[in-house]
Design a protein around this motif. Structure first.
Motif, PDB file in Angstrom:
ATOM      1  N   ARG A   1       0.835  -1.200   0.000  1.00  0.00           N
ATOM      2  CA  ARG A   1       0.000   0.000   0.000  1.00  0.00           C
ATOM      3  C   ARG A   1       0.873   1.254   0.000  1.00  0.00           C
ATOM      4  O   ARG A   1       0.636   2.197  -0.745  1.00  0.00           O
ATOM      5  CB  ARG A   1      -0.903  -0.024   1.231  1.00  0.00           C
ATOM      6  CG  ARG A   1      -1.955   1.057   1.276  1.00  0.00           C
ATOM      7  CD  ARG A   1      -2.762   0.916   2.547  1.00  0.00           C
ATOM      8  NE  ARG A   1      -3.247  -0.437   2.744  1.00  0.00           N
ATOM      9  CZ  ARG A   1      -3.719  -0.906   3.887  1.00  0.00           C
ATOM     10  NH1 ARG A   1      -3.763  -0.122   4.945  1.00  0.00           N
ATOM     11  NH2 ARG A   1      -4.150  -2.150   3.969  1.00  0.00           N
TER      12      ARG A   1
ATOM     13  N   LEU B   1      -1.889   0.917  -8.633  1.00  0.00           N
ATOM     14  CA  LEU B   1      -2.772   1.290  -7.534  1.00  0.00           C
ATOM     15  C   LEU B   1      -4.201   0.843  -7.820  1.00  0.00           C
ATOM     16  O   LEU B   1      -4.915   0.381  -6.915  1.00  0.00           O
ATOM     17  CB  LEU B   1      -2.729   2.800  -7.328  1.00  0.00           C
ATOM     18  CG  LEU B   1      -3.479   3.353  -6.109  1.00  0.00           C
ATOM     19  CD1 LEU B   1      -2.895   2.774  -4.824  1.00  0.00           C
ATOM     20  CD2 LEU B   1      -3.399   4.874  -6.081  1.00  0.00           C
TER      21      LEU B   1
ATOM     22  N   PHE C   1       1.158   3.938  -3.241  1.00  0.00           N
ATOM     23  CA  PHE C   1       0.847   5.361  -3.083  1.00  0.00           C
ATOM     24  C   PHE C   1       2.117   6.215  -3.227  1.00  0.00           C
ATOM     25  O   PHE C   1       2.074   7.315  -3.800  1.00  0.00           O
ATOM     26  CB  PHE C   1       0.196   5.621  -1.729  1.00  0.00           C
ATOM     27  CG  PHE C   1      -1.279   5.356  -1.708  1.00  0.00           C
ATOM     28  CD1 PHE C   1      -2.170   6.247  -2.296  1.00  0.00           C
ATOM     29  CD2 PHE C   1      -1.786   4.215  -1.117  1.00  0.00           C
ATOM     30  CE1 PHE C   1      -3.538   6.003  -2.281  1.00  0.00           C
ATOM     31  CE2 PHE C   1      -3.146   3.959  -1.097  1.00  0.00           C
ATOM     32  CZ  PHE C   1      -4.025   4.854  -1.684  1.00  0.00           C
TER      33      PHE C   1
END
Length: 289
Positions: free
Chosen positions: A57, A98, A61
């Motif tokens: 994650r 993503l 990002f």
């Protein structure tokens, strides 16, 4: 020298190139997480939960953020073409990554966290000793009977509920995909039920065996006389194993086929077992007999 610097974008070009390299490395990170689990370099829990979910994650990002910064730098005050192109490439790769990660999360949230799916919970398909031995003591338990319940000692609202009821509530009542999407809440599972094929059991068994082989599943048990065909499916990336069992019984008008698919590890199968059963039985019905 100034012309060369102008074409490469100077330090802005290096930032954009760095962003592109980071976006590619981010993709490789996720690939490594899966393949490392498959080939035994680390556990599937570490690969999926730590590397992909937790660290992944941040990686995804961060890759997007760096690409955006590189693009802004490339465009402000005397924009440079090459840095802008590199930054856009980095942003596209990062956003695709993503989006893929977000799709996995959304997919997990859209289906109930169960991993044992079959066409008839009132008369469960039973696995052979060979399959149970292959699953081993650390695999998910295989439950029989209509009293099989969701039990993980968690605070989930599903705790203590019948697995059969959970599966039924998640199934679309119609084979029309629009009906599934329009339902409230939307139904993530296709309708699953036994199929009756207008052919003798030995003929249907042969067709089922051909389809299993075509899927690339590993056949564990084949008993044409007893109407039992069992196999194991291994996923491409993580190497997750799901055990599949087909039960064929003669009935008036042909052969009734029931099917069960159970994951060895993980609480949720992300809907894979349901999709597998639906697709296989549809293909089996579509064979020439």
């Amino acid at each position: 020298m100034s012309d060369i610097a102008d074409q490469s974008g100077g330090w802005r070009g290096r930032v954009a190139l760095g962003a592109l390299v980071v976006s590619i490395l981010s993709v490789l990170w996720f690939m490594a997480a899966a393949l490392g689990s498959r080939f035994g370099f680390w556990s599937w829990q570490f690969g999926l939960l730590t590397m992909m979910r937790d660290i992944g994650r941040v990686v995804a990002f961060g890759s997007v953020g760096l690409a955006v910064i590189a693009l802004v730098i490339a465009l402000i005050k005397s924009p440079r073409k090459r840095p802008a192109i590199l930054a856009i490439g980095a942003l596209v790769v990062s956003l695709l990554l993503l989006g893929r990660l977000g799709g996995l999360v959304a997919g997990a949230q859209a289906v109930p966290p169960i991993h044992d799916i079959q066409t008839d919970w009132s008369d469960p398909v039973r696995f052979s000793d060979a399959i149970m031995a292959a699953r081993g003591p650390e695999s998910n338990p295989v439950r029989y009977g209509t009293d099989a319940v969701f039990s993980y000692g968690s605070e989930s609202p599903l705790e203590g509920r019948l697995i059969a009821d959970i599966q039924e509530e998640a199934e679309c009542p119609s084979k029309d995909p629009d009906d599934c999407e329009d339902a409230e809440p939307p139904k993530p599972y296709p309708p699953l039920e036994p199929v009756t094929i207008n052919a003798a059991p030995d003929v249907v068994f042969a067709a089922a065996k051909r389809l299993v082989a075509a899927q690339g599943w590993t056949i564990v048990t084949e008993d044409a006389e007893g109407g039992v065909l069992e196999a194991t499916h291994t996923s491409t990336w993580f190497g997750f194993k799901d055990d599949v069992a087909l039960r064929l019984r003669p009935v008036p008008g042909g052969t009734r086929v029931d099917m069960r698919s159970v994951s060895r590890v993980g609480r949720s199968d992300l809907g894979a077992n349901s999709r597998r059963i639906s697709a296989f039985l549809n293909d089996l019905e579509g064979q020439r007999y």
